[in-house]
Structure formats: C-alpha cells, structure tokens
Design a protein around this motif. Structure first.
Motif, short mmCIF file in Angstrom:
data_model
loop_
_atom_site.label_atom_id
_atom_site.label_comp_id
_atom_site.label_asym_id
_atom_site.label_seq_id
_atom_site.Cartn_x
_atom_site.Cartn_y
_atom_site.Cartn_z
N ASP A 82 0.71 -1.24 -0.06
CA ASP A 82 -0.01 -0.03 -0.03
C ASP A 82 0.93 1.23 0.10
O ASP A 82 0.71 2.29 -0.64
CB ASP A 82 -1.00 -0.03 1.25
N HIS B 278 1.04 4.06 -2.86
CA HIS B 278 0.77 5.57 -2.56
C HIS B 278 1.75 6.54 -3.12
O HIS B 278 1.58 7.25 -3.83
CB HIS B 278 0.61 5.74 -1.05
N HIS C 118 -5.67 2.79 -7.46
CA HIS C 118 -6.50 2.52 -6.27
C HIS C 118 -7.86 2.71 -6.65
O HIS C 118 -8.64 1.69 -5.91
CB HIS C 118 -6.29 3.82 -5.51
N HIS D 156 -6.94 -4.28 0.91
CA HIS D 156 -6.70 -3.05 0.12
C HIS D 156 -5.30 -3.20 -0.61
O HIS D 156 -5.13 -3.47 -2.03
CB HIS D 156 -6.90 -2.01 0.77
N LEU E 79 -3.95 -3.59 -4.90
CA LEU E 79 -2.95 -2.93 -5.45
C LEU E 79 -1.74 -3.55 -6.23
O LEU E 79 -1.49 -3.44 -7.45
CB LEU E 79 -2.48 -1.96 -4.72
ZN ZN Z 1 -3.61 2.52 -0.58
#
Ligand code: ZN
Ligand code: NZQ
Length: 380
Positions: A188, A192, A261, A275, A279
């Motif tokens: 994650d 990002h 995302h 999550h 990704l």
């Molecule tokens: Zn994220």
C-alpha cells in the motif's frame, strides 16, 4: 512544478512509550469515544496503555470497526456517539479504524444518513479526532482521506474528511502484526508513492527523489522485516515510510494518478480482497497499458530503483514491470486475478460500473471503463 498550497496540521507523536502522552494532548473536559477494530489491541498491550493513559477522563468505547470499514457498522457508532454526547474521538488501530472514525467525526454533526457524506465526497464540520496507529499502511494518521464500504450495495468510496488533531505512532505496537498485514502495508505504501510519482518526469527533482527514497527504503527493509518482524528500527522506518507516503509531502506541485486505487477498491467491494493485495494485482497492469504516457517515468523508475539500463525502450519497460511484480510477490502476495479465482465476470462488471458512473481516472483522465478492462485483462 505546478502551483500549490501545502498545509498539514497533524501533530505527529512518535516512538516507544509515547501512548502515555495522551493525557497531555486531550483537554480534560472532553468526553471521548474510543474506537477499536476486532480486538488486536487487547493482545498487544495497546488497549491497556490507552486505558491507563486516559484514567480520569469520561470515555465510551466502540468496538468492531472491521477491515474496509462499513457504513453499516459506522451508523451504529454514530448513534452511540450522539446518545453519549461525545465531543472527542480517539481511533485506536489500523487504517480502517482511523478511516471509520473520520466518518463518525463527521456523522456526529450531521442530521441525515452518514452515507450521504461519503457519496458527497466531502465532509462538513467534524468533531475533533486523534489516532493511535498500530498498522503502517494507509497514511490515514496524517491525511484527511477516508475510504468507506457499503455492504448492501457492494460499493467502496473515498471521501475527504478532516485531519486527526494528533497521531501517536509507537513502532512496538506493530510487533504483533501478522505477516500478510505487513505485506499489504508495504505494498500500500509503495503504491501510494507511485500514485504521486508515476506520471511524467521533470516536474520536480525534489518530489521525485523524495518518492524514490521511500521506494528504496521499502525495498531495502521488506526482506529484513520478513526475517525479523520485531525489530524496532525496521518497524520505525516502515511506519515513517507509510506516513510520509501519503501525508502530502511527496505530492507538492506534481501530477497524481490514483487509477490503480480506484480499480483496486472495486476488487475489494466485489470480492473482499485486502486493499494492499488489490494494488499488487492491478498496478503492473496500469504500467503495462499506460506505457506510452508513463513510459519516460517508467524508465526513470527502472533505472534509479532497479538499475535497469539495458535494452530497447520496451524491453526496459517490460523488465521494470517484471521487477515490480517480483517485488510484490517477494513480500508474500499473489499478483494475478486468476490466483484469487477472479475472472471475466468481474472484469466486465468493473467496466460496466465505471461506464455507468462516467468516470475516467489517472493524471490524464483517460483510464475509462474500457482502459480499465485492458488493465485487468493483463492481470488474469
Ligand atoms: Zn492505498
Ligand atoms: O481489527 P483488529 O483486531 O484491530 O485487527 C486488524 C485487522 O484485522 C489487524 N491489525 C491492525 N493492527 C494490528 C493488527 N493485528 C495485529 N497487530 C496489530 N498491531 O489488521 C487487520 C487489517 O487492519 P486494517 O485497519 O483494515 O488495515 P489497513 O491499515 O491496511 O487499512 C485498510 C483500509 O484503509 C483504506 C483501505 O481502502 C482499507 O479500507 N485506505 C485508506 C487510506 C486513507 N485513509 O488515506 C488510503 C489507502 O489507500 C486505503 O485506501
């Protein structure tokens, strides 16, 4: 570099034993609702530290904010908060607890159904909130975003909420994380940074190198954390990477993407995948399909992060995508839809949803339903 205004008001309180600072940060006359997930905080001593630090305060507890927090659960928290007339919120847990608490903070001052706030994309005034973070991943502890799921409609959307007043990050609280949550958190954070970096080169040397510094840190510490998940300094670097990855510091004056995302949220909404996992599946496909518009930046990333300098442009791009996929697999996640039993039905449904909503993601607003389908087809 584009014009920008930057302000991040979150007070960051970092380090071993810092949960004890709580009473110095919250006015004594506040009635606090403390929000939790499913109970991990009772196993790692965080709950005991919070209770000790808040002795003498009027508090009420709300338990059960689940991963990918749902509006169904949060409505109950808002009802309790209104009944108890709380005027301060303290989220204790991972990004889901923090995000859920951001919606509670807005919902407490809203008359209607809190799902309206999510759908509007923006909250109005909120009750003040603070966080004690136990899972490095989302950056929610130092940003104003929150992502909420609706189980009834199988939807998941982000909205702009309010910043925490302060966040306490003690790396020791992460020692109980299971291996898969560490993996999702690393991915994650990586993505990002990518969503704010992987556009075109030459926008800002400072932002590029700041972003690349976080990517290199993650690549360096990932295998070390796997071998030694209770190392304070490694987890401290992981926590700082996650916070710095999504608190606005790498985004000043540069274009942003966020297509990966948006597609990932659909995979969670439809299949419940974690999550970070979504990704890892989607991102290599985004690079592959958008290799024309992102090509120059992919080459920079490939060279600076993976040392890829040989071959034609397409060969270097392919090698860079392969290295990225390999990195995700090395932390312990699958990166193909088929490995999760997901196929054409889901790809068609996501395309249908994006077309119906009329959305187009990415820095060029060209990731439409049709382009999303191409991206996902690369990941079967
Ligand atoms: Zn994220
Ligand atoms: O519920 P408990 O019992 O606390 O267990 C949690 C949960 O099962 C567990 N956990 C957390 N800290 C632990 C721990 N277990 C042992 N030891 C600890 N120290 O981990 C599980 C997952 O927690 P969760 O909060 O769901 O994970 P994460 O922090 O990755 O948050 C994911 C959510 O954040 C959203 C995601 O979409 C997802 O809904 N995001 C929020 C963002 C933001 N606010 O800016 C940006 C992100 O891109 C992301 O979309």
């Amino acid at each position: 570099m584009n014009n920008f205004i930057f302000q991040n008001p979150v007070k960051l309180i970092f380090g071993k034993g810092m949960i004890a600072q709580l009473s110095k940060q919250i006015p004594k006359d506040k009635k606090i609702m403390i929000t939790f997930g499913g109970g991990s905080v009772k196993k790692n001593g965080v709950y005991a530290q919070v209770t000790e630090a808040l002795k003498g305060y009027k508090t009420v507890e709300f338990w059960g904010i689940e991963p990918n927090p749902s509006i169904e659960t949060l409505r109950k928290a808002i009802a309790l908060g209104k009944e108890e007339k709380v005027d301060f919120l303290l989220a204790v847990g991972g990004g889901s607890v923090v995000d859920g608490t951001k919606l509670i903070a807005a919902g407490l001052l809203y008359e209607g159904d809190a799902w309206d706030i999510v759908k509007a994309g923006q909250s109005g005034e909120t009750v003040p909130l603070a966080a004690i973070l136990t899972l490095p991943a989302t950056g929610s502890e130092m940003n104003r975003a929150a992502v909420i799921s609706n189980h009834a409609t199988k939807e998941k959307y982000g909205f702009t909420a309010n910043y925490p007043v302060f966040s306490i990050l003690d790396p020791e609280t992460t020692f109980t994380l299971p291996e898969n949550q560490v993996a999702y958190g690393i991915i994650d954070t990586f993505i990002h940074v990518m969503e704010q970096y992987m556009t075109t080169p030459g926008q800002s040397r400072v932002m590029d190198r700041w972003a690349e510094g976080i990517l290199q840190t993650l690549i360096e510490i990932a295998p070390k954390i796997k071998a030694n998940p209770r190392n304070y300094d490694l987890m401290a670097d992981f926590m700082m990477s996650a916070t710095m990855g999504l608190n606005g510091f790498v985004a000043m004056g540069v274009a942003q993407d966020w297509a990966t995302h948006s597609i990932g949220h659909e995979l969670t909404a439809l299949h419940g995948l974690s999550h970070g996992h979504t990704l890892a599946i989607v991102f290599p496909g985004t690079l592959d399909v958008l290799r024309d518009s992102k090509g120059d930046k992919i080459l920079q990333y490939g060279e600076r992060i993976w040392g890829i300098t040989n071959g034609s442009r397409d060969e270097r791009i392919d090698a860079t995508i392969a290295k990225t996929d390999e990195f995700f697999r090395s932390v312990g996640v699958t990166t193909r839809l088929s490995e999760e039993g997901i196929g054409m039905e889901t790809i068609n449904e996501i395309e249908r949803r994006f077309n119906e909503r009329g959305v187009a993601f990415g820095e060029n607003e060209d990731v439409t339903g049709a382009v999303t389908k191409q991206i996902l087809l690369k990941r079967l």
